[in-house]
Structure formats: structure tokens, C-alpha cells
Scaffold this motif. Structure first.
Motif, PDB file in Angstrom:
ATOM      1  N   ALA A  70       0.849  -1.180   0.000  1.00 32.37           N
ATOM      2  CA  ALA A  70       0.000   0.000   0.000  1.00 32.37           C
ATOM      3  C   ALA A  70       0.892   1.240   0.000  1.00 32.37           C
ATOM      4  O   ALA A  70       2.023   1.173   0.486  1.00 32.37           O
ATOM      5  N   PRO A  71       0.407   2.351  -0.525  1.00 31.20           N
ATOM      6  CA  PRO A  71       1.220   3.573  -0.567  1.00 31.20           C
ATOM      7  C   PRO A  71       1.715   3.959   0.817  1.00 31.20           C
ATOM      8  O   PRO A  71       0.935   4.017   1.771  1.00 31.20           O
ATOM      9  N   GLY A  72       3.021   4.177   0.919  1.00 33.59           N
ATOM     10  CA  GLY A  72       3.591   4.603   2.181  1.00 33.59           C
ATOM     11  C   GLY A  72       3.775   3.510   3.207  1.00 33.59           C
ATOM     12  O   GLY A  72       4.174   3.779   4.341  1.00 33.59           O
ATOM     13  N   LYS A  73       3.495   2.266   2.819  1.00 35.20           N
ATOM     14  CA  LYS A  73       3.632   1.151   3.753  1.00 35.20           C
ATOM     15  C   LYS A  73       4.602   0.118   3.205  1.00 35.20           C
ATOM     16  O   LYS A  73       4.842   0.039   1.995  1.00 35.20           O
ATOM     17  N   GLU A  74       5.131  -0.689   4.109  1.00 37.76           N
ATOM     18  CA  GLU A  74       6.037  -1.758   3.695  1.00 37.76           C
ATOM     19  C   GLU A  74       5.248  -2.917   3.078  1.00 37.76           C
ATOM     20  O   GLU A  74       4.064  -3.094   3.358  1.00 37.76           O
ATOM     21  N   ARG A  75       5.921  -3.677   2.258  1.00 39.24           N
ATOM     22  CA  ARG A  75       5.301  -4.866   1.689  1.00 39.24           C
ATOM     23  C   ARG A  75       4.877  -5.810   2.800  1.00 39.24           C
ATOM     24  O   ARG A  75       5.616  -6.043   3.750  1.00 39.24           O
ATOM     25  N   GLU A  76       3.695  -6.358   2.656  1.00 38.11           N
ATOM     26  CA  GLU A  76       3.126  -7.243   3.666  1.00 38.11           C
ATOM     27  C   GLU A  76       2.826  -8.600   3.055  1.00 38.11           C
ATOM     28  O   GLU A  76       2.249  -8.685   1.968  1.00 38.11           O
ATOM     29  N   ALA A  77       3.214  -9.654   3.755  1.00 35.02           N
ATOM     30  CA  ALA A  77       2.851 -11.003   3.325  1.00 35.02           C
ATOM     31  C   ALA A  77       1.395 -11.246   3.687  1.00 35.02           C
ATOM     32  O   ALA A  77       1.005 -11.053   4.844  1.00 35.02           O
ATOM     33  N   GLU A 137      -8.743  -0.720   4.100  1.00 38.55           N
ATOM     34  CA  GLU A 137      -7.326  -0.971   4.409  1.00 38.55           C
ATOM     35  C   GLU A 137      -6.732  -2.126   3.622  1.00 38.55           C
ATOM     36  O   GLU A 137      -5.530  -2.381   3.702  1.00 38.55           O
ATOM     37  N   ASP A 138      -7.548  -2.836   2.870  1.00 38.37           N
ATOM     38  CA  ASP A 138      -7.028  -3.877   1.979  1.00 38.37           C
ATOM     39  C   ASP A 138      -6.549  -3.294   0.648  1.00 38.37           C
ATOM     40  O   ASP A 138      -5.978  -4.009  -0.177  1.00 38.37           O
ATOM     41  N   THR A 139      -6.783  -2.018   0.444  1.00 43.11           N
ATOM     42  CA  THR A 139      -6.358  -1.360  -0.789  1.00 43.11           C
ATOM     43  C   THR A 139      -4.839  -1.411  -0.920  1.00 43.11           C
ATOM     44  O   THR A 139      -4.114  -1.000  -0.024  1.00 43.11           O
ATOM     45  N   ALA A 140      -4.375  -1.961  -2.034  1.00 46.26           N
ATOM     46  CA  ALA A 140      -2.936  -2.137  -2.262  1.00 46.26           C
ATOM     47  C   ALA A 140      -2.725  -2.746  -3.640  1.00 46.26           C
ATOM     48  O   ALA A 140      -3.683  -3.181  -4.294  1.00 46.26           O
ATOM     49  N   VAL A 141      -1.475  -2.785  -4.054  1.00 45.47           N
ATOM     50  CA  VAL A 141      -1.094  -3.602  -5.202  1.00 45.47           C
ATOM     51  C   VAL A 141      -0.740  -4.979  -4.660  1.00 45.47           C
ATOM     52  O   VAL A 141       0.074  -5.102  -3.737  1.00 45.47           O
ATOM     53  N   TYR A 142      -1.365  -5.985  -5.239  1.00 45.26           N
ATOM     54  CA  TYR A 142      -1.151  -7.357  -4.798  1.00 45.26           C
ATOM     55  C   TYR A 142      -0.231  -8.073  -5.783  1.00 45.26           C
ATOM     56  O   TYR A 142      -0.438  -8.020  -6.998  1.00 45.26           O
ATOM     57  N   LYS A 163      -0.863 -20.504   5.140  1.00 40.74           N
ATOM     58  CA  LYS A 163      -0.738 -19.510   6.203  1.00 40.74           C
ATOM     59  C   LYS A 163      -1.430 -18.216   5.772  1.00 40.74           C
ATOM     60  O   LYS A 163      -1.486 -17.899   4.575  1.00 40.74           O
ATOM     61  N   TYR A 164      -1.914 -17.458   6.759  1.00 38.58           N
ATOM     62  CA  TYR A 164      -2.538 -16.166   6.500  1.00 38.58           C
ATOM     63  C   TYR A 164      -1.995 -15.126   7.470  1.00 38.58           C
ATOM     64  O   TYR A 164      -1.695 -15.435   8.628  1.00 38.58           O
ATOM     65  N   ALA A 165      -1.939 -13.903   6.997  1.00 33.79           N
ATOM     66  CA  ALA A 165      -1.638 -12.800   7.904  1.00 33.79           C
ATOM     67  C   ALA A 165      -2.832 -12.605   8.828  1.00 33.79           C
ATOM     68  O   ALA A 165      -3.986 -12.811   8.412  1.00 33.79           O
ATOM     69  N   PRO A 166      -2.606 -12.213  10.075  1.00 29.63           N
ATOM     70  CA  PRO A 166      -3.725 -12.007  11.008  1.00 29.63           C
ATOM     71  C   PRO A 166      -4.762 -11.017  10.477  1.00 29.63           C
ATOM     72  O   PRO A 166      -5.954 -11.166  10.756  1.00 29.63           O
ATOM     73  N   SER A 167      -4.321 -10.051   9.691  1.00 26.69           N
ATOM     74  CA  SER A 167      -5.223  -9.013   9.206  1.00 26.69           C
ATOM     75  C   SER A 167      -6.236  -9.523   8.180  1.00 26.69           C
ATOM     76  O   SER A 167      -7.254  -8.872   7.931  1.00 26.69           O
ATOM     77  N   VAL A 168      -5.963 -10.689   7.584  1.00 27.11           N
ATOM     78  CA  VAL A 168      -6.876 -11.201   6.551  1.00 27.11           C
ATOM     79  C   VAL A 168      -7.481 -12.552   6.921  1.00 27.11           C
ATOM     80  O   VAL A 168      -8.372 -13.047   6.212  1.00 27.11           O
ATOM     81  N   LYS A 169      -7.034 -13.138   8.005  1.00 27.20           N
ATOM     82  CA  LYS A 169      -7.518 -14.468   8.390  1.00 27.20           C
ATOM     83  C   LYS A 169      -9.018 -14.430   8.624  1.00 27.20           C
ATOM     84  O   LYS A 169      -9.540 -13.531   9.265  1.00 27.20           O
ATOM     85  N   GLY A 170      -9.707 -15.408   8.026  1.00 28.09           N
ATOM     86  CA  GLY A 170     -11.160 -15.453   8.140  1.00 28.09           C
ATOM     87  C   GLY A 170     -11.877 -14.739   7.015  1.00 28.09           C
ATOM     88  O   GLY A 170     -13.084 -14.915   6.828  1.00 28.09           O
ATOM     89  N   ARG A 171     -11.146 -13.906   6.264  1.00 29.20           N
ATOM     90  CA  ARG A 171     -11.743 -13.186   5.148  1.00 29.20           C
ATOM     91  C   ARG A 171     -11.160 -13.620   3.807  1.00 29.20           C
ATOM     92  O   ARG A 171     -11.863 -13.603   2.800  1.00 29.20           O
ATOM     93  N   PHE A 172      -9.881 -13.972   3.790  1.00 34.60           N
ATOM     94  CA  PHE A 172      -9.209 -14.383   2.553  1.00 34.60           C
ATOM     95  C   PHE A 172      -9.000 -15.894   2.566  1.00 34.60           C
ATOM     96  O   PHE A 172      -8.812 -16.502   3.617  1.00 34.60           O
ATOM     97  N   SER A 173      -8.989 -16.461   1.372  1.00 39.73           N
ATOM     98  CA  SER A 173      -8.771 -17.895   1.242  1.00 39.73           C
ATOM     99  C   SER A 173      -7.890 -18.158   0.028  1.00 39.73           C
ATOM    100  O   SER A 173      -8.195 -17.718  -1.079  1.00 39.73           O
ATOM    101  N   ILE A 174      -6.794 -18.887   0.253  1.00 39.89           N
ATOM    102  CA  ILE A 174      -5.876 -19.221  -0.830  1.00 39.89           C
ATOM    103  C   ILE A 174      -6.116 -20.657  -1.263  1.00 39.89           C
ATOM    104  O   ILE A 174      -6.415 -21.526  -0.432  1.00 39.89           O
TER     105      ILE A 174
END
Length: 117
Positions: A39-46, A88-93, A58-69
Motif C-alpha cells: 500500500a502507498p507509504g507502507k512496507e510490503r506485507e505477506a 485498508e485492503d487497498t494495495a497492489v497485490y 498460512k494467512y496474515a492475522p489481518s486477513v484471516k477469516g476473510r481471505f482464502s488461498i
């Protein structure tokens, strides 16, 4: 090894998107795949990852329960289903593949996800 990410877009809060990562030059059973975001101004997040042979997830705590790989070995494709999206999920993936060193050495071009009303 090449990765092609797609599926991003503009979605309302609470909406869903499904990202896809097509891998060529390698097989999913040999290479673990991860999704990351910047995300702009933020570090890359797994965000999430799926391992090679056994498909451990594995999931990041911020997306667990909402995202599924998930992965489709026949199509050499990994999907990231994103539900209940938040601004807050807005970002380049980006999707990335591990090399034999264990590091994510191969990266796709990124797909923009924007969550906004």
C-alpha cells in the motif's frame, strides 16, 4: 519462472474479489507460492502463502477469516479469494514463487485492488 497476476479492481467495502496467479516455468508442487501486498507509504506485507508439496497454508492475522488461498495444480494457478474487503485492503497485490533457496525469488507484475465507497 514467470508469474501473471490478475483479478484486481475497484470494489465497495464488504465486497469480494478473486485474484489469480498463473505460473509458468515451474510447477506448484515444486514451488511454494505467496501473495503479498504493498500500500502507498507502507512496507510490503505477506498476505498468504501455500507450500509446495503438501499445500500447507498460512494467512496474515489481518486477513484471516476473510481471505482464502487455493491452488489448481492442473492449471498451475493459485487463487486468492478475498471476501468482506475493507478500505485498508487497498494495495497492489503481487504473487511470488519460492526458488530452491527457499526465498521468494520470482515475482509477478502486481494487480491493483482498491476498496472504496
Amino acid at each position: 519462472v514467470q508469474l501473471q497476476a490478475s483479478g484486481g479492481g475497484l470494489v465497495l467495502p464488504g465486497g469480494s474479489l478473486r485474484l489469480s496467479c498463473v505460473v509458468s516455468g515451474a510447477t506448484l508442487k515444486d514451488n511454494g507460492i505467496g501473495w503479498f501486498r504493498e500500500a502507498p507509504g507502507k512496507e510490503r506485507e505477506a498476505v498468504s502463502c501455500i507450500s509446495n508439496e503438501y499445500g500447507s497454508i498460512k494467512y496474515a492475522p489481518s486477513v484471516k477469516g476473510r481471505f482464502s488461498i487455493s491452488r489448481d495444480d492442473a492449471k498451475n494457478t493459485v487463487h486468492l479469494q478475498m471476501n468482506n474487503l475493507k478500505p485498508e485492503d487497498t494495495a497492489v497485490y503481487y504473487c511470488a514463487a519460492r526458488s530452491t533457496t527457499g526465498s521468494y525469488d520470482y515475482w509477478g507484475q502486481g494487480t491493483q485492488v482498491t476498496v472504496s465507497s
